[in-house]
Write a protein that holds these residues in place. Structure first.
Motif, PDB file in Angstrom:
ATOM      1  N   CYS A   1       0.857  -1.192   0.000  1.00 53.91           N
ATOM      2  CA  CYS A   1       0.000   0.000   0.000  1.00 53.91           C
ATOM      3  C   CYS A   1       0.888   1.236   0.000  1.00 53.91           C
ATOM      4  CB  CYS A   1      -0.930   0.003   1.215  1.00 53.91           C
ATOM      5  SG  CYS A   1      -2.116   1.370   1.232  1.00 53.91           S
ATOM      6  N   ASN A   2       0.703   2.080  -1.000  1.00 63.62           N
ATOM      7  CA  ASN A   2       1.517   3.286  -1.124  1.00 63.62           C
ATOM      8  C   ASN A   2       0.998   4.387  -0.213  1.00 63.62           C
ATOM      9  OD1 ASN A   2       3.089   2.055  -3.141  1.00 63.62           O
ATOM     10  ND2 ASN A   2       1.617   2.662  -4.728  1.00 63.62           N
ATOM     11  N   ASN A   3       1.877   5.327   0.079  1.00 63.48           N
ATOM     12  CA  ASN A   3       1.533   6.513   0.853  1.00 63.48           C
ATOM     13  C   ASN A   3       1.847   7.759   0.026  1.00 63.48           C
ATOM     14  OD1 ASN A   3       0.793   4.986   3.128  1.00 63.48           O
ATOM     15  ND2 ASN A   3       2.944   4.849   3.784  1.00 63.48           N
ATOM     16  N   GLY A   4       1.258   8.864   0.423  1.00 64.58           N
ATOM     17  CA  GLY A   4       1.548  10.111  -0.280  1.00 64.58           C
ATOM     18  C   GLY A   4       0.711  10.262  -1.531  1.00 64.58           C
ATOM     19  N   ASN A   5       1.246  10.997  -2.490  1.00 71.92           N
ATOM     20  CA  ASN A   5       0.515  11.273  -3.720  1.00 71.92           C
ATOM     21  C   ASN A   5       0.431  10.034  -4.599  1.00 71.92           C
ATOM     22  OD1 ASN A   5       0.210  13.981  -2.981  1.00 71.92           O
ATOM     23  ND2 ASN A   5       2.161  14.546  -3.913  1.00 71.92           N
ATOM     24  N   LEU A   6      -0.535  10.089  -5.517  1.00 74.72           N
ATOM     25  CA  LEU A   6      -0.699   8.982  -6.452  1.00 74.72           C
ATOM     26  C   LEU A   6       0.455   8.957  -7.441  1.00 74.72           C
ATOM     27  CD1 LEU A   6      -4.507   9.429  -7.257  1.00 74.72           C
ATOM     28  CD2 LEU A   6      -3.484   7.693  -5.774  1.00 74.72           C
ATOM     29  N   ASN A   7       0.816   7.759  -7.880  1.00 74.82           N
ATOM     30  CA  ASN A   7       1.870   7.626  -8.875  1.00 74.82           C
ATOM     31  C   ASN A   7       1.278   7.181 -10.203  1.00 74.82           C
ATOM     32  OD1 ASN A   7       1.455   4.794  -8.624  1.00 74.82           O
ATOM     33  ND2 ASN A   7       2.905   4.722  -6.928  1.00 74.82           N
ATOM     34  N   VAL A   8       2.124   7.087 -11.205  1.00 77.46           N
ATOM     35  CA  VAL A   8       1.664   6.758 -12.553  1.00 77.46           C
ATOM     36  C   VAL A   8       1.092   5.347 -12.618  1.00 77.46           C
ATOM     37  CG1 VAL A   8       2.383   6.520 -14.949  1.00 77.46           C
ATOM     38  CG2 VAL A   8       3.339   8.349 -13.541  1.00 77.46           C
ATOM     39  N   THR A   9       1.689   4.423 -11.906  1.00 77.80           N
ATOM     40  CA  THR A   9       1.215   3.034 -11.937  1.00 77.80           C
ATOM     41  C   THR A   9      -0.207   2.930 -11.401  1.00 77.80           C
ATOM     42  OG1 THR A   9       3.497   2.271 -11.642  1.00 77.80           O
ATOM     43  CG2 THR A   9       1.735   0.688 -11.191  1.00 77.80           C
ATOM     44  N   GLU A  10      -0.474   3.621 -10.308  1.00 74.64           N
ATOM     45  CA  GLU A  10      -1.820   3.579  -9.736  1.00 74.64           C
ATOM     46  C   GLU A  10      -2.854   4.175 -10.691  1.00 74.64           C
ATOM     47  OE1 GLU A  10      -1.398   3.834  -4.934  1.00 74.64           O
ATOM     48  OE2 GLU A  10      -0.777   5.618  -6.055  1.00 74.64           O
ATOM     49  N   LEU A  11      -2.500   5.250 -11.390  1.00 76.40           N
ATOM     50  CA  LEU A  11      -3.433   5.840 -12.348  1.00 76.40           C
ATOM     51  C   LEU A  11      -3.682   4.907 -13.517  1.00 76.40           C
ATOM     52  CD1 LEU A  11      -2.257   9.573 -12.405  1.00 76.40           C
ATOM     53  CD2 LEU A  11      -4.321   8.639 -11.363  1.00 76.40           C
ATOM     54  N   ARG A  12      -2.649   4.203 -13.984  1.00 77.48           N
ATOM     55  CA  ARG A  12      -2.830   3.255 -15.080  1.00 77.48           C
ATOM     56  C   ARG A  12      -3.724   2.108 -14.659  1.00 77.48           C
ATOM     57  NH1 ARG A  12       3.376   2.809 -17.442  1.00 77.48           N
ATOM     58  NH2 ARG A  12       3.424   4.875 -18.474  1.00 77.48           N
ATOM     59  N   GLU A  13      -3.500   1.577 -13.468  1.00 73.67           N
ATOM     60  CA  GLU A  13      -4.329   0.477 -12.985  1.00 73.67           C
ATOM     61  C   GLU A  13      -5.786   0.921 -12.803  1.00 73.67           C
ATOM     62  OE1 GLU A  13      -2.429  -0.768  -9.448  1.00 73.67           O
ATOM     63  OE2 GLU A  13      -0.783  -1.837 -10.468  1.00 73.67           O
ATOM     64  N   ALA A  14      -5.988   2.147 -12.312  1.00 73.87           N
ATOM     65  CA  ALA A  14      -7.355   2.666 -12.162  1.00 73.87           C
ATOM     66  C   ALA A  14      -8.022   2.815 -13.524  1.00 73.87           C
ATOM     67  CB  ALA A  14      -7.331   4.001 -11.430  1.00 73.87           C
ATOM     68  N   THR A  15      -7.243   3.277 -14.528  1.00 70.05           N
ATOM     69  CA  THR A  15      -7.795   3.423 -15.877  1.00 70.05           C
ATOM     70  C   THR A  15      -8.196   2.075 -16.453  1.00 70.05           C
ATOM     71  OG1 THR A  15      -6.385   5.363 -16.224  1.00 70.05           O
ATOM     72  CG2 THR A  15      -7.327   4.315 -18.180  1.00 70.05           C
ATOM     73  N   ASP A  16      -7.339   1.058 -16.286  1.00 70.73           N
ATOM     74  CA  ASP A  16      -7.657  -0.273 -16.805  1.00 70.73           C
ATOM     75  C   ASP A  16      -8.896  -0.839 -16.134  1.00 70.73           C
ATOM     76  OD1 ASP A  16      -5.465  -0.049 -18.413  1.00 70.73           O
ATOM     77  OD2 ASP A  16      -4.142  -1.267 -17.145  1.00 70.73           O
ATOM     78  N   GLU A  17      -9.059  -0.566 -14.844  1.00 72.09           N
ATOM     79  CA  GLU A  17     -10.230  -1.087 -14.140  1.00 72.09           C
ATOM     80  C   GLU A  17     -11.513  -0.409 -14.620  1.00 72.09           C
ATOM     81  OE1 GLU A  17     -11.520  -2.054  -9.525  1.00 72.09           O
ATOM     82  OE2 GLU A  17      -9.428  -1.694 -10.086  1.00 72.09           O
ATOM     83  N   ILE A  18     -11.432   0.892 -14.904  1.00 77.64           N
ATOM     84  CA  ILE A  18     -12.608   1.601 -15.432  1.00 77.64           C
ATOM     85  C   ILE A  18     -12.990   1.052 -16.801  1.00 77.64           C
ATOM     86  CG2 ILE A  18     -13.458   3.837 -16.219  1.00 77.64           C
ATOM     87  CD1 ILE A  18     -11.639   5.137 -14.123  1.00 77.64           C
ATOM     88  N   LEU A  19     -11.979   0.889 -17.672  1.00 81.45           N
ATOM     89  CA  LEU A  19     -12.258   0.401 -19.025  1.00 81.45           C
ATOM     90  C   LEU A  19     -12.760  -1.032 -19.013  1.00 81.45           C
ATOM     91  CD1 LEU A  19      -9.150   1.887 -20.884  1.00 81.45           C
ATOM     92  CD2 LEU A  19     -11.434   2.858 -20.664  1.00 81.45           C
ATOM     93  N   ALA A  20     -12.228  -1.869 -18.114  1.00 85.11           N
ATOM     94  CA  ALA A  20     -12.695  -3.253 -18.015  1.00 85.11           C
ATOM     95  C   ALA A  20     -14.159  -3.308 -17.585  1.00 85.11           C
ATOM     96  CB  ALA A  20     -11.814  -4.027 -17.037  1.00 85.11           C
TER      97      ALA A  20
END
Length: 692
Positions: A307-326
């Motif tokens: 579990c990451n802390n602090g601001n969002l990183n690029v990997t988390e945004l990509r995974e969120a995008t893939d989950e939305i599209l799926a």
């Protein structure tokens, strides 16, 4: 009672009436004898039978047309404040409601179907005269009561809902009396409502009846403790008589008990996706939710996930995008995903069959001829999902609100949208900033003509519009100075007078206006813009005219105050009469001077020539027939007018041969105005432009 003196008393007791002075009684019982019957009286739209102390109804229907308006008028005339006739009027109100549903006009004849229903209702309405209700809820011989209960019933149906209240009284002799006190009925709403909801509406009406009656009744209601059987065991409760007669037992195995379960399913993910109107914000929100889910699993379920802390990183945004599209693909392409997971091709009738779909990391992508890495293939998306709209809007805004093709090309790098051209066009058409920036300009309508433009038989320049044009460069010695043209146009004859102003200040304008009035006469009304020189000139001019009126003037000439009217700011459509003259003057100026520098004398001569050309222009249509009268021009009247007042009177055609020259001129002026009314004025009727 607010300090008012109550009169016109009436009573069903003679001893009460005898105790009231005749001047205070009702007119029907003023001179009442001992053997006379007590007369009936009207109160609140009903009849009070005083002798029997009962409320009766008198049906008197007026002759109304069988329209929606006529039916509603008749129904509204039947009134009783306690609502005892509501079951009768509800049927008639239902007819009015049906007519309203079918959008019949107020004065439109009703069809035969409703005509028959209405006639049947009117025929049965006469039975209402046979109905009578006791005015007093208690019998006359009751002195004391032991128990008072208020019973209220309510129900609802497809037609309407309502409630009624009964007063149940037990006197000291154990005699029971039950009286209907009040009722209310309402039609069901025009929008279809379920029966349980209508029954609840009836229950609400019953509660309101209770509030009204409990406040108004002076009797002490003893129903707060409920009926007596509630204080006993359930064995002593009332039984279902119908079940006992049919021999039905609760333990009968043949009886099937139905259990109805009403469930409402809502998709929280779809609600979340529809909440956002920005693609970036949606991706970030889903990324934060995914991180929060991992945090909850680690803390409450004992998992050990990174579990990451602090601001969002690029990997988390990509995974969120893939989950939305799926999630979006699972809604629209569930059958295709099932086949691709089984390593089977999609059906031929599928919308994505021609795109060569492949399943890569739970996402359907289009494998084209240029993509060797499947992870770089564009993701296939439907054209009518909210997420697709957000993606198109994101590319449209990041590319600077460009055209459809460029937006589609930018999105094709990552996404392949079905019917992408129409989907992009829909988003562009709904863009509010683009509508404001590229929308058509507002088209103003041509203003109505002024009353002064339609007034005939007035000397030229009686009603004047004034405006400036320029600057005009003039050679003065070795320097070049600026001059301005002050144009006065007659609103009636469209004649033009031009003066030269050396500056734009009010003193220069007043000087030009004085030169104009010296040659053309003093106008009655002047229209101009809201320029500071005109505003200042009008104030100064009014002061001067007031001084003129104080001086000694001749008997045959009277200086009249000038009405000065300023146009509204930025109202260009209100000054077209003189703005058009300025445009014509500029055209003549450019054609004749041809960028030459003139001196002041040459400019004055040139303006006089321009004025002559403008006043020789035709204001009516030119006829091809040589036998017709010559075309009408402003100079036809200007050359026959002097600055003095013209005598008024009735003039004949023979006056053209009279020796008195002023009669000749007046006849020609009258001929001008006749042709002006016949030939020129009708041309002003039609709006040549700005029709909307």
């Amino acid at each position: 009672m607010g300090g008012f003196r109550l009169t016109k008393w009436h009573s069903n007791k003679r001893n009460v009436l005898n105790a009231i002075p005749e001047s205070e009684r009702a007119s029907s019982v003023v001179s009442l004898g001992r053997s006379d019957m007590l007369p009936s009286d009207k109160a609140l739209g009903v009849i009070w039978d005083v002798n029997e102390d009962k409320i009766k109804f008198k049906v008197k229907l007026s002759d109304k047309p069988l329209t929606r308006r006529g039916i509603l008028s008749i129904v509204s005339s039947i009134f009783y404040p306690l609502g005892l006739v509501s079951p009768v009027t509800l049927r008639a109100k239902a007819i009015v409601q049906h007519l309203c549903k079918e959008k019949f006009g107020w004065d439109e004849q009703i069809p035969q179907e409703y005509h028959d229903k209405w006639k049947s209702w009117v025929k049965n309405l006469q039975c209402l005269e046979n109905l009578s209700v006791n005015r007093c809820f208690l019998p006359r011989d009751v002195q004391h009561v032991k128990n008072v209960q208020l019973h209220i019933f309510s129900d609802g149906s497809e037609l309407g809902y309502g409630a009624c209240a009964y007063l149940w009284v037990v006197d000291e002799n154990d005699r029971t009396t039950c009286s209907l006190m009040m009722g209310k009925a309402r039609l069901a709403p025009m929008k279809q409502v379920s029966i349980p909801r209508l029954e609840l509406s009836g229950a609400v009406t019953a509660c309101r009846l209770y509030e009204i009656l409990s406040d108004e009744l002076e009797l002490k209601i003893s129903t707060l403790n409920g009926p007596k059987f509630l204080h006993k065991n359930s064995e002593h409760w009332p039984r279902n008589v119908l079940d006992e007669e049919l021999g039905i037992s609760e333990t009968d195995t043949e009886i099937k008990k139905e259990i109805a379960v009403h469930a409402t399913t809502t998709n929280a993910i779809d609600n979340l996706l529809g909440y956002f109107s920005d693609w970036i914000k949606l991706r970030r929100a889903i990324a934060w939710f995914r991180r929060f889910k991992i945090y909850c699993r680690n803390r409450y379920l004992g998992h050990h996930l990174p579990c990451n802390n602090g601001n969002l990183n690029v990997t988390e945004l990509r995974e969120a995008t893939d989950e939305i599209l799926a999630h979006v693909q699972m809604i629209y392409f569930s059958d295709e995903i099932t086949n691709l997971k089984k390593a089977k091709p999609v059906k031929k009738g599928s919308r994505i069959a021609s795109l060569y779909p492949v399943l890569v990391n739970e996402l359907i992508r289009s494998k084209c001829r240029l993509n060797y890495d499947l992870s770089t293939c564009p993701v296939i998306l439907p054209n009518k999902h909210h997420v697709t709209t957000l993606i198109i809007r994101y590319y449209y805004e990041t590319t600077g609100h460009v055209g459809k093709q460029q937006v589609l090309a930018a999105s094709r790098e990552k996404y392949l949208i079905l019917k992408g051209s129409s989907a992009v066009k829909t988003v562009i058409d709904r863009c509010v900033p683009c509508k404001r920036q590229h929308g058509p300009f507002c088209k103003q309508q041509m203003a109505p003509l002024l009353e002064e433009q339609l007034t005939a038989d007035k000397p030229p320049f009686t009603f004047v519009g004034v405006d400036y044009f320029g600057p005009l460069n003039v050679k003065l010695g070795r320097s070049i100075v600026k001059r301005y043209g002050c144009l006065f146009t007659c609103l009636t004859t469209r004649a033009v007078h031009i003066e030269i102003a050396h500056s734009l200040n009010k003193d220069s304008f007043i000087s030009a206006f004085q030169r104009f009035t010296s040659r053309r006469g003093i106008p009655e009304k002047v229209y101009s813009d809201n320029g500071t020189n005109f505003v200042g000139g009008e104030i100064e001019l009014r002061k001067n005219i007031e001084q003129w009126n104080k001086a000694t003037i001749s008997n045959y000439m009277l200086h009249k105050d000038i009405i000065w009217t300023f146009n509204l700011p930025y109202a260009s459509h209100r000054r077209g009469a003189w703005e058009r003259m300025i445009r014509s003057t500029r055209n003549i100026f450019k054609a004749l001077i041809n960028q030459q520098l003139l001196s002041d004398d040459q400019l004055l001569t040139f303006m006089a020539e321009t004025e002559r050309i403008m006043n020789d222009r035709p204001i009516t249509a030119i006829s091809d027939d040589c036998r017709d009268l010559p075309v009408l021009t402003p100079n036809m009247l200007l050359l026959m007018k002097s600055n003095t007042s013209t005598p008024q009177g009735v003039f004949d055609r023979k006056d053209i041969y009279a020796k008195r020259w002023w009669k000749q001129i007046q006849h020609l002026a009258n001929e001008f105005w006749k042709r002006w009314l016949r030939e020129y004025l009708p041309t002003l009727q039609q709006r040549s432009k700005w029709q909307r």
